[in-house]
Design a protein around this motif. Structure first.
Motif, short mmCIF file in Angstrom:
data_model
loop_
_atom_site.label_atom_id
_atom_site.label_comp_id
_atom_site.label_asym_id
_atom_site.label_seq_id
_atom_site.Cartn_x
_atom_site.Cartn_y
_atom_site.Cartn_z
N ASN A 51 0.83 -1.21 0.00
CA ASN A 51 0.00 0.00 0.00
C ASN A 51 0.86 1.26 0.00
O ASN A 51 0.49 2.29 -0.54
N ALA A 52 2.04 1.15 0.61
CA ALA A 52 3.11 2.15 0.49
C ALA A 52 2.72 3.53 1.00
O ALA A 52 3.20 4.54 0.49
N SER A 53 1.90 3.57 2.04
CA SER A 53 1.62 4.85 2.66
C SER A 53 2.83 5.29 3.48
O SER A 53 3.36 4.50 4.27
N PRO A 54 3.29 6.53 3.34
CA PRO A 54 4.42 6.98 4.17
C PRO A 54 4.07 7.06 5.65
O PRO A 54 4.97 7.21 6.48
N ALA A 55 2.77 6.96 5.98
CA ALA A 55 2.35 7.01 7.38
C ALA A 55 2.15 5.63 7.98
O ALA A 55 1.75 5.51 9.14
N ALA A 56 2.43 4.57 7.22
CA ALA A 56 2.21 3.21 7.72
C ALA A 56 3.07 2.93 8.95
O ALA A 56 4.26 3.23 8.97
N ASP A 57 2.46 2.34 9.97
CA ASP A 57 3.14 2.15 11.25
C ASP A 57 4.28 1.14 11.20
O ASP A 57 5.30 1.31 11.88
N SER A 58 4.13 0.08 10.40
CA SER A 58 5.10 -1.01 10.47
C SER A 58 6.38 -0.75 9.68
O SER A 58 7.41 -1.37 9.93
N TYR B 254 6.22 8.49 -3.63
CA TYR B 254 4.95 8.44 -2.91
C TYR B 254 4.06 7.34 -3.49
O TYR B 254 3.67 7.40 -4.66
N ARG B 255 3.81 6.29 -2.68
CA ARG B 255 3.00 5.14 -3.05
C ARG B 255 3.52 4.43 -4.31
O ARG B 255 2.74 3.81 -5.05
N LYS B 256 4.83 4.51 -4.54
CA LYS B 256 5.44 3.80 -5.65
C LYS B 256 6.52 2.86 -5.11
O LYS B 256 7.28 3.24 -4.22
N THR B 257 6.58 1.64 -5.66
CA THR B 257 7.53 0.64 -5.19
C THR B 257 8.22 -0.03 -6.36
O THR B 257 7.91 0.22 -7.53
N ARG B 258 9.15 -0.92 -6.04
CA ARG B 258 9.88 -1.69 -7.06
C ARG B 258 9.14 -2.98 -7.45
O ARG B 258 9.66 -3.77 -8.25
N LEU B 259 7.96 -3.20 -6.91
CA LEU B 259 7.21 -4.42 -7.24
C LEU B 259 6.74 -4.37 -8.69
O LEU B 259 6.13 -3.39 -9.12
N GLN B 260 7.02 -5.44 -9.44
CA GLN B 260 6.60 -5.52 -10.83
C GLN B 260 5.12 -5.95 -10.91
O GLN B 260 4.60 -6.56 -9.98
N PRO B 261 4.43 -5.64 -12.03
CA PRO B 261 3.00 -5.95 -12.12
C PRO B 261 2.64 -7.43 -11.96
O PRO B 261 1.51 -7.75 -11.59
N ASP B 262 3.60 -8.32 -12.24
CA ASP B 262 3.30 -9.75 -12.14
C ASP B 262 3.84 -10.36 -10.84
O ASP B 262 3.84 -11.59 -10.69
N GLU B 263 4.28 -9.52 -9.89
CA GLU B 263 4.92 -10.02 -8.67
C GLU B 263 4.04 -9.82 -7.44
O GLU B 263 3.19 -8.92 -7.38
N MET C 296 11.70 6.83 10.41
CA MET C 296 10.48 7.56 10.72
C MET C 296 9.45 7.41 9.60
O MET C 296 9.79 7.20 8.43
N GLY C 297 8.18 7.56 9.99
CA GLY C 297 7.09 7.61 9.05
C GLY C 297 6.37 8.94 9.15
O GLY C 297 6.48 9.65 10.16
N SER C 298 5.65 9.29 8.09
CA SER C 298 4.87 10.54 8.01
C SER C 298 5.74 11.79 7.95
O SER C 298 5.26 12.88 8.25
#
Length: 292
Positions: free
Chosen positions: A120-127, A158-167, A219-221
């Motif tokens: 989900n890649a929210s910069p506010a995610a707790d974990s 922001y909400r972008k990752t290295r995960l490919q569409p088939d992964e 840190m987050g957020s």
């Protein structure tokens, strides 16, 4: 406008290989859904743009927590309740069990998954800050095979990752070498429970003869992505904790982050709080070292 169920298609292949096969046939056409705690909020508000959903909920391959001599592998489909209740996670990765208890209420902890929080890649995610200080690595899987990458570089915007569409993320790998560190997690929000963080901190530190031998701060957020405070770490590593060093760390952290003004807080407030949280951790670390 609220969403209408007839506008969406949900398929439940039932096995990891079947899900990966579907993603390989139509990359980008299907959105994986596990616990749904984030997606259902978007759906209820009529803001879920993806129309084709594939369920990965309760797949055994994604739910396991495997313990090895040098590391543990936490399945991406492991829930926050599963993290909170696992003996090794509680004993050796206390930051992760702590932040799991912050994530929503009990119902959300029963459904929300660690992998879902990452993707989900929210910069506010707790974990996410906890994963950064534990030097996590991710095992990504597709029909092409598996690849293992450092978590620290997974978020690219922001909400972008290295995960490919088939992964998919299959597992999160954590090295078992931080049990001797002093650990601290702190979340600042509008209320004490079920709040999105204005600022959150995950920190690990270890002293040797009163000197900071190692320190890890995330840190987050405070930026478009979860942020490791490497400048602040370098500033204090190898030094004794005293008031001038604490003040220097406070100022360095406040400069290192990249906060914004939004509906939950202001950039100025976040910068001040970030510095205070780092200072608070250093004082705790010094006190912990004095007792040993």
């Amino acid at each position: 406008m609220r969403a209408h169920p007839a506008d969406y298609e949900l398929v439940v292949p039932g096995t990891l290989s079947a899900v990966l096969s579907l993603l390989a046939r139509e990359p980008g056409a299907w959105l994986p859904i596990a616990g749904g705690t984030d997606l259902m909020v978007q759906y209820s508000a009529g803001n879920l743009s993806a129309r084709n959903l594939v369920s990965i909920w309760n797949l055994p391959d994604l739910r396991r927590i495997e313990v090895f001599p040098g590391e543990i592998h936490i399945g991406a489909g492991c829930t926050y309740t599963g993290l909170r209740e696992h003996e090794i996670v509680n004993r050796e990765f206390g930051l992760l069990s702590t932040v799991a208890s912050w994530t929503g209420g009990i119902a959300n902890q029963n459904r929300g998954t660690l992998g879902g929080n990452i993707v989900n890649a929210s910069p506010a995610a707790d974990s996410l800050p906890a994963l950064m200080v534990y030097e996590a690595e991710l095992i990504l899987v597709s029909m092409r095979g598996e690849r293992r990458i450092p978590y620290g570089g997974f978020h690219v915007g922001y909400r972008k990752t290295r995960l490919q569409p088939d992964e998919l993320i299959r597992a999160v790998c954590l090295p078992r070498r931080f049990s001797s560190y002093h650990a601290h997690a702190r979340k600042v929000g509008a209320r004490n429970a079920q709040a999105i963080a204005k600022v959150c901190l995950a920190a690990l530190g270890r002293l040797a003869d009163g000197v900071i031998e190692d320190i890890r701060l995330a840190m987050g957020s405070v930026a478009p992505v979860p942020l490791r405070l490497k400048d602040t770490e370098r500033t204090v590593r190898g030094k004794r904790i005293d008031p001038p060093l604490v003040e220097l760390a406070r100022k360095t952290a406040a400069v290192e982050i990249r906060p914004i003004d939004d509906m939950r807080s202001t950039a100025r407030y976040r910068a001040a709080v970030a510095g205070n949280l780092v200072a608070e951790f250093l004082e705790q670390l010094r006190a912990a070292g004095t007792k040993t």
